[in-house]
Design a protein around this motif. Structure first.
Motif, mmCIF file in Angstrom:
data_model
loop_
_atom_site.group_PDB
_atom_site.id
_atom_site.type_symbol
_atom_site.label_atom_id
_atom_site.label_comp_id
_atom_site.label_asym_id
_atom_site.label_seq_id
_atom_site.Cartn_x
_atom_site.Cartn_y
_atom_site.Cartn_z
ATOM 1 N N LEU A 36 -8.386 3.987 7.168
ATOM 2 C CA LEU A 36 -7.042 4.560 7.116
ATOM 3 C C LEU A 36 -7.084 5.847 6.305
ATOM 4 C CD1 LEU A 36 -4.866 1.432 6.195
ATOM 5 C CD2 LEU A 36 -4.960 2.563 8.415
ATOM 6 N N GLU A 37 -6.391 6.863 6.770
ATOM 7 C CA GLU A 37 -6.148 8.029 5.934
ATOM 8 C C GLU A 37 -4.944 7.682 5.072
ATOM 9 O OE1 GLU A 37 -5.452 11.454 8.374
ATOM 10 O OE2 GLU A 37 -7.372 11.246 9.385
ATOM 11 N N ARG A 38 -4.992 8.049 3.797
ATOM 12 C CA ARG A 38 -3.911 7.703 2.868
ATOM 13 C C ARG A 38 -3.602 8.896 1.987
ATOM 14 N NH1 ARG A 38 -3.526 6.133 -2.573
ATOM 15 N NH2 ARG A 38 -1.894 4.616 -2.965
ATOM 16 N N THR A 39 -2.310 9.226 1.911
ATOM 17 C CA THR A 39 -1.852 10.278 1.017
ATOM 18 C C THR A 39 -0.679 9.732 0.218
ATOM 19 O OG1 THR A 39 -2.461 11.948 2.669
ATOM 20 C CG2 THR A 39 -1.004 12.646 0.867
ATOM 21 N N LEU A 40 -0.830 9.685 -1.099
ATOM 22 C CA LEU A 40 0.250 9.226 -1.967
ATOM 23 C C LEU A 40 1.283 10.346 -2.088
ATOM 24 C CD1 LEU A 40 1.327 6.997 -3.843
ATOM 25 C CD2 LEU A 40 0.077 8.124 -5.700
ATOM 26 N N LEU A 41 2.504 10.061 -1.701
ATOM 27 C CA LEU A 41 3.580 11.049 -1.741
ATOM 28 C C LEU A 41 4.454 10.895 -2.978
ATOM 29 C CD1 LEU A 41 4.681 10.771 1.998
ATOM 30 C CD2 LEU A 41 3.110 12.433 0.988
ATOM 31 N N LYS A 42 4.638 9.653 -3.419
ATOM 32 C CA LYS A 42 5.529 9.384 -4.554
ATOM 33 C C LYS A 42 5.126 8.060 -5.182
ATOM 34 C CE LYS A 42 10.439 8.341 -5.366
ATOM 35 N NZ LYS A 42 11.765 8.285 -4.739
ATOM 36 N N LYS A 43 5.133 8.027 -6.498
ATOM 37 C CA LYS A 43 4.897 6.774 -7.208
ATOM 38 C C LYS A 43 5.618 6.876 -8.544
ATOM 39 C CE LYS A 43 1.186 3.788 -8.911
ATOM 40 N NZ LYS A 43 -0.274 3.700 -9.056
ATOM 41 N N GLU A 44 6.677 6.075 -8.679
ATOM 42 C CA GLU A 44 7.481 6.097 -9.896
ATOM 43 C C GLU A 44 7.702 4.667 -10.361
ATOM 44 O OE1 GLU A 44 11.133 7.986 -8.766
ATOM 45 O OE2 GLU A 44 10.210 9.962 -8.589
ATOM 46 N N ARG A 45 7.557 4.475 -11.663
ATOM 47 C CA ARG A 45 7.831 3.156 -12.227
ATOM 48 C C ARG A 45 8.864 3.297 -13.331
ATOM 49 N NH1 ARG A 45 3.879 -1.806 -14.049
ATOM 50 N NH2 ARG A 45 5.579 -3.131 -14.744
ATOM 51 N N LYS A 46 9.906 2.487 -13.215
ATOM 52 C CA LYS A 46 10.944 2.413 -14.246
ATOM 53 C C LYS A 46 11.124 0.950 -14.572
ATOM 54 C CE LYS A 46 13.311 6.583 -12.785
ATOM 55 N NZ LYS A 46 14.477 7.180 -12.170
ATOM 56 N N GLY A 47 10.692 0.549 -15.761
ATOM 57 C CA GLY A 47 10.758 -0.856 -16.137
ATOM 58 C C GLY A 47 9.896 -1.698 -15.220
ATOM 59 N N ASP A 48 10.492 -2.720 -14.636
ATOM 60 C CA ASP A 48 9.755 -3.619 -13.743
ATOM 61 C C ASP A 48 9.706 -3.153 -12.293
ATOM 62 O OD1 ASP A 48 9.081 -5.448 -15.710
ATOM 63 O OD2 ASP A 48 10.937 -6.592 -15.461
ATOM 64 N N ILE A 49 10.359 -2.038 -11.986
ATOM 65 C CA ILE A 49 10.460 -1.580 -10.600
ATOM 66 C C ILE A 49 9.523 -0.400 -10.356
ATOM 67 C CG2 ILE A 49 12.005 -0.664 -8.812
ATOM 68 C CD1 ILE A 49 12.737 -3.508 -9.729
ATOM 69 N N ILE A 50 8.747 -0.503 -9.282
ATOM 70 C CA ILE A 50 7.905 0.611 -8.861
ATOM 71 C C ILE A 50 8.323 1.005 -7.448
ATOM 72 C CG2 ILE A 50 6.016 -0.815 -7.942
ATOM 73 C CD1 ILE A 50 4.083 1.334 -9.116
ATOM 74 N N VAL A 51 8.388 2.300 -7.227
ATOM 75 C CA VAL A 51 8.679 2.846 -5.903
ATOM 76 C C VAL A 51 7.475 3.686 -5.508
ATOM 77 C CG1 VAL A 51 10.175 4.371 -4.561
ATOM 78 C CG2 VAL A 51 11.168 2.883 -6.316
ATOM 79 N N ARG A 52 6.918 3.365 -4.329
ATOM 80 C CA ARG A 52 5.729 4.088 -3.865
ATOM 81 C C ARG A 52 5.932 4.477 -2.404
ATOM 82 N NH1 ARG A 52 0.103 0.947 -3.786
ATOM 83 N NH2 ARG A 52 1.073 0.018 -1.953
ATOM 84 N N HIS A 53 5.698 5.737 -2.106
ATOM 85 C CA HIS A 53 5.737 6.239 -0.736
ATOM 86 C C HIS A 53 4.352 6.767 -0.405
ATOM 87 C CE1 HIS A 53 10.368 7.140 -0.882
ATOM 88 N NE2 HIS A 53 10.064 5.898 -1.235
ATOM 89 N N THR A 54 3.803 6.297 0.696
ATOM 90 C CA THR A 54 2.448 6.648 1.082
ATOM 91 C C THR A 54 2.400 7.011 2.559
ATOM 92 O OG1 THR A 54 1.695 4.947 -0.490
ATOM 93 C CG2 THR A 54 0.051 5.848 1.013
ATOM 94 N N ARG A 55 1.779 8.145 2.874
ATOM 95 C CA ARG A 55 1.551 8.502 4.269
ATOM 96 C C ARG A 55 0.245 7.843 4.711
ATOM 97 N NH1 ARG A 55 1.906 13.759 4.171
ATOM 98 N NH2 ARG A 55 4.061 13.759 4.849
ATOM 99 N N VAL A 56 0.277 7.168 5.855
ATOM 100 C CA VAL A 56 -0.874 6.418 6.346
ATOM 101 C C VAL A 56 -1.123 6.781 7.813
ATOM 102 C CG1 VAL A 56 -1.806 4.106 6.752
ATOM 103 C CG2 VAL A 56 -0.332 4.517 4.781
ATOM 104 N N ALA A 57 -2.400 6.914 8.154
ATOM 105 C CA ALA A 57 -2.787 7.176 9.539
ATOM 106 C C ALA A 57 -4.083 6.438 9.836
ATOM 107 C CB ALA A 57 -2.968 8.666 9.762
ATOM 108 N N PRO A 58 -4.059 5.527 10.796
ATOM 109 C CA PRO A 58 -5.296 4.843 11.180
ATOM 110 C C PRO A 58 -6.322 5.831 11.727
ATOM 111 C CG PRO A 58 -3.366 3.736 12.090
ATOM 112 C CD PRO A 58 -2.903 5.060 11.533
ATOM 113 N N ILE A 59 -7.587 5.590 11.394
ATOM 114 C CA ILE A 59 -8.683 6.428 11.879
ATOM 115 C C ILE A 59 -9.405 5.660 12.984
ATOM 116 C CG2 ILE A 59 -10.872 7.541 11.280
ATOM 117 C CD1 ILE A 59 -9.777 7.668 8.365
ATOM 118 N N GLY A 60 -9.528 6.274 14.143
ATOM 119 C CA GLY A 60 -10.289 5.672 15.236
ATOM 120 C C GLY A 60 -9.622 4.478 15.891
ATOM 121 N N ARG A 61 -8.334 4.307 15.679
ATOM 122 C CA ARG A 61 -7.606 3.204 16.323
ATOM 123 C C ARG A 61 -6.507 3.829 17.176
ATOM 124 N NH1 ARG A 61 -6.102 -0.560 11.464
ATOM 125 N NH2 ARG A 61 -6.709 1.180 10.174
#
Length: 166
Positions: A36-61
């Motif tokens: 998989l190709e992976r690019t982290l776009l956003k990762k924020e943690r406030k207290g117990d909550i984490i928000v993560r946005h990641t761009r994903v693209a399968p390779i060869g599928r």
């Protein structure tokens, strides 16, 4: 189309698995291993909550040619938006596809459960493709790819944990 992907890690304690799951270096290495190709776009943690946005693209599928012709793309790329609560060990996710975002909806839940010395990861989701004539086919392709990716990720996680923690 609904799916459920479950994996048990017998020797990874819940807190360690959560830390690993959100570790960028681990995720980069895992994505390479499961193609998989992976690019982290956003990762924020406030207290117990984490928000993560990641761009994903399968390779060869690549998706089947008739489906690719209808949707105008040979592979399915997307942004995964995940909000996870460490206190509850649960999260919600959705993906936004690069192609036809108004016709493809994927969303679900993520849960990590303690199992004594280890833990279990459960991801459940619903994939809905609103394309006349091929929606069901696209859903099956996506579900098959998701299930295989989760299996490959679980296998890699076990190998990684054994290699780096013992």
């Amino acid at each position: 189309m609904k799916f459920r992907a479950e994996a048990t890690f017998t020797d990874i304690p819940l807190a360690d698995y959560e830390a690993l799951y959100f570790d960028d270096a681990f995720n980069d290495e895992m994505c390479k291993a499961v193609r998989l190709e992976r690019t982290l776009l956003k990762k924020e943690r406030k207290g117990d909550i984490i928000v993560r946005h990641t761009r994903v693209a399968p390779i060869g599928r690549e998706i089947p040619a008739p489906v690719a012709k209808v949707i105008g793309a040979s592979r399915i790329e997307y942004v995964e938006e995940l909000t996870y609560d460490f206190a509850k060990h649960t999260g919600v996710w959705q993906t936004i596809p690069q192609v036809l975002p108004d016709k493809v909806e994927t969303k679900g839940t993520l849960a990590f459960l303690s199992t004594g010395a280890g833990c279990t990861r459960i991801s459940e989701g619903d994939i809905n493709v609103k394309i006349f004539g091929v929606g069901g086919i696209v859903e099956k392709v996506i579900v098959g790819d998701v299930e295989k990716s989760y299996e490959d990720a679980a296998r890699f996680t076990r190998e990684y944990w054994t290699r780096t923690r013992r």
